[in-house]
Design an enzyme around this catalytic site. Structure first.
Site, PDB file in Angstrom:
ATOM      1  N   ASP A   1       0.016   5.354 -10.781  1.00  0.00           N
ATOM      2  CA  ASP A   1       1.069   4.770  -9.945  1.00  0.00           C
ATOM      3  C   ASP A   1       2.409   4.854 -10.677  1.00  0.00           C
ATOM      4  OD1 ASP A   1       0.980   2.512  -7.412  1.00  0.00           O
ATOM      5  OD2 ASP A   1       2.771   2.553  -8.680  1.00  0.00           O
ATOM      6  N   ILE A   2       3.442   5.188  -9.935  1.00  0.00           N
ATOM      7  CA  ILE A   2       4.775   5.371 -10.528  1.00  0.00           C
ATOM      8  C   ILE A   2       5.373   4.037 -11.020  1.00  0.00           C
ATOM      9  CG2 ILE A   2       6.211   5.144  -8.434  1.00  0.00           C
ATOM     10  CD1 ILE A   2       7.612   7.749  -9.286  1.00  0.00           C
TER      11      ILE A   2
ATOM     12  N   GLY B   1       1.673  -5.547   2.899  1.00  0.00           N
ATOM     13  CA  GLY B   1       2.376  -4.924   1.772  1.00  0.00           C
ATOM     14  C   GLY B   1       2.092  -3.446   1.595  1.00  0.00           C
ATOM     15  N   GLN B   2       1.437  -2.804   2.564  1.00  0.00           N
ATOM     16  CA  GLN B   2       1.216  -1.354   2.448  1.00  0.00           C
ATOM     17  C   GLN B   2       2.545  -0.640   2.676  1.00  0.00           C
ATOM     18  OE1 GLN B   2      -1.785   0.398   5.038  1.00  0.00           O
ATOM     19  NE2 GLN B   2      -1.419   2.453   4.230  1.00  0.00           N
TER      20      GLN B   2
ATOM     21  N   HIS C   1      -5.932   1.246  -4.920  1.00  0.00           N
ATOM     22  CA  HIS C   1      -5.362   0.973  -6.238  1.00  0.00           C
ATOM     23  C   HIS C   1      -6.506   0.582  -7.173  1.00  0.00           C
ATOM     24  CE1 HIS C   1      -1.083   0.206  -4.797  1.00  0.00           C
ATOM     25  NE2 HIS C   1      -1.745   0.065  -3.652  1.00  0.00           N
TER      26      HIS C   1
ATOM     27  N   ASN D   1      -4.181  -2.317   0.333  1.00  0.00           N
ATOM     28  CA  ASN D   1      -3.257  -3.011   1.233  1.00  0.00           C
ATOM     29  C   ASN D   1      -3.373  -2.355   2.601  1.00  0.00           C
ATOM     30  OD1 ASN D   1      -2.218  -4.703  -0.824  1.00  0.00           O
ATOM     31  ND2 ASN D   1      -0.941  -3.021  -1.555  1.00  0.00           N
TER      32      ASN D   1
ATOM     33  N   HIS E   1      -4.893   4.633   0.550  1.00  0.00           N
ATOM     34  CA  HIS E   1      -5.031   4.781  -0.906  1.00  0.00           C
ATOM     35  C   HIS E   1      -5.629   3.517  -1.494  1.00  0.00           C
ATOM     36  CE1 HIS E   1      -1.038   3.216   0.049  1.00  0.00           C
ATOM     37  NE2 HIS E   1      -1.130   2.495  -1.058  1.00  0.00           N
TER      38      HIS E   1
HETATM   39  P1  5GP Z   1       1.073   0.283  -1.222  1.00  0.00           P
HETATM   40  O1  5GP Z   1       2.141  -0.759  -1.336  1.00  0.00           O
HETATM   41  O2  5GP Z   1       1.338   1.228  -0.084  1.00  0.00           O
HETATM   42  O3  5GP Z   1      -0.318  -0.265  -1.208  1.00  0.00           O
HETATM   43  O4  5GP Z   1       1.135   1.122  -2.550  1.00  0.00           O
HETATM   44  C1  5GP Z   1       1.918   2.256  -2.694  1.00  0.00           C
HETATM   45  C2  5GP Z   1       2.006   2.524  -4.179  1.00  0.00           C
HETATM   46  O5  5GP Z   1       2.449   3.850  -4.365  1.00  0.00           O
HETATM   47  C3  5GP Z   1       2.970   1.609  -4.937  1.00  0.00           C
HETATM   48  O6  5GP Z   1       2.261   0.922  -5.954  1.00  0.00           O
HETATM   49  C4  5GP Z   1       4.016   2.577  -5.492  1.00  0.00           C
HETATM   50  O7  5GP Z   1       4.442   2.218  -6.789  1.00  0.00           O
HETATM   51  C5  5GP Z   1       3.286   3.910  -5.484  1.00  0.00           C
HETATM   52  N1  5GP Z   1       4.137   5.082  -5.285  1.00  0.00           N
HETATM   53  C6  5GP Z   1       5.103   5.234  -4.336  1.00  0.00           C
HETATM   54  N2  5GP Z   1       5.676   6.447  -4.435  1.00  0.00           N
HETATM   55  C7  5GP Z   1       5.044   7.087  -5.458  1.00  0.00           C
HETATM   56  C8  5GP Z   1       5.206   8.383  -6.036  1.00  0.00           C
HETATM   57  O8  5GP Z   1       6.027   9.201  -5.630  1.00  0.00           O
HETATM   58  N3  5GP Z   1       4.377   8.692  -7.073  1.00  0.00           N
HETATM   59  C9  5GP Z   1       3.451   7.807  -7.557  1.00  0.00           C
HETATM   60  N4  5GP Z   1       2.682   8.222  -8.584  1.00  0.00           N
HETATM   61  N5  5GP Z   1       3.278   6.590  -7.031  1.00  0.00           N
HETATM   62  C10 5GP Z   1       4.070   6.218  -6.004  1.00  0.00           C
END
Ligand code: 5GP
Length: 113
Positions: free
Chosen positions: A33-34, A97-98, A106, A91, A104
């Site tokens: 994760d970034i 919070g998605q 985590h 999420n 995906h």
């Molecule tokens: P969500 O909030 O949708 O469950 O999680 C999305 C996750 O994707 C977040 O934790 C966010 O930091 C990560 N993320 C968003 N854009 C990128 C990206 O371009 N590269 C990577 N490696 N992670 C990302």
């Protein structure tokens, strides 16, 4: 809601955005994760276009569900966080919070991989 082909994970899967995959097979890719929210924070992203967990469970066949879930555990094993413990977070929907509308998982662990 229909699948947005321009979401960031779709771009990563199409290799339009470079990303280092730590695991890849027929069903998923996995990468860090970034913005890590734990010492180890990895994402497991199914290759097929599912918006979220609801979409996946309603539309994927049993075989794919099995393989994707097996891969989540496989990546945890590869990261060597099984003994220390880890969380699997999903999420589902923007209200939860998605942020990225492509399914995906985590994997979060307090142990550094
Ligand atoms: P969500 O909030 O949708 O469950 O999680 C999305 C996750 O994707 C977040 O934790 C966010 O930091 C990560 N993320 C968003 N854009 C990128 C990206 O371009 N590269 C990577 N490696 N992670 C990302």
């Amino acid at each position: 809601m229909s699948y947005d082909t321009n979401n960031v994970f779709a771009k990563i899967l199409r290799k339009e955005i470079p990303s280092h995959f730590i695991y890849e097979d027929e069903y998923v890719v996995s990468f860090y994760d970034i913005h890590p929210k734990a010492p180890t924070h990895v994402l497991v992203v199914p290759k097929k276009a599912y918006i979220d967990f609801n979409d996946f469970m309603l539309n994927a066949d049993k075989d794919e569900v099995f393989h994707v879930l097996t891969d989540v555990q496989k990546v945890a094993q590869q990261l060597d966080v099984v003994k220390a413990g880890y969380r699997v977070v999903l999420n589902v929907g923007s209200g939860a919070g998605q942020e990225v509308p492509h399914l995906h998982f985590h994997i979060l662990s307090n142990k550094e991989a």
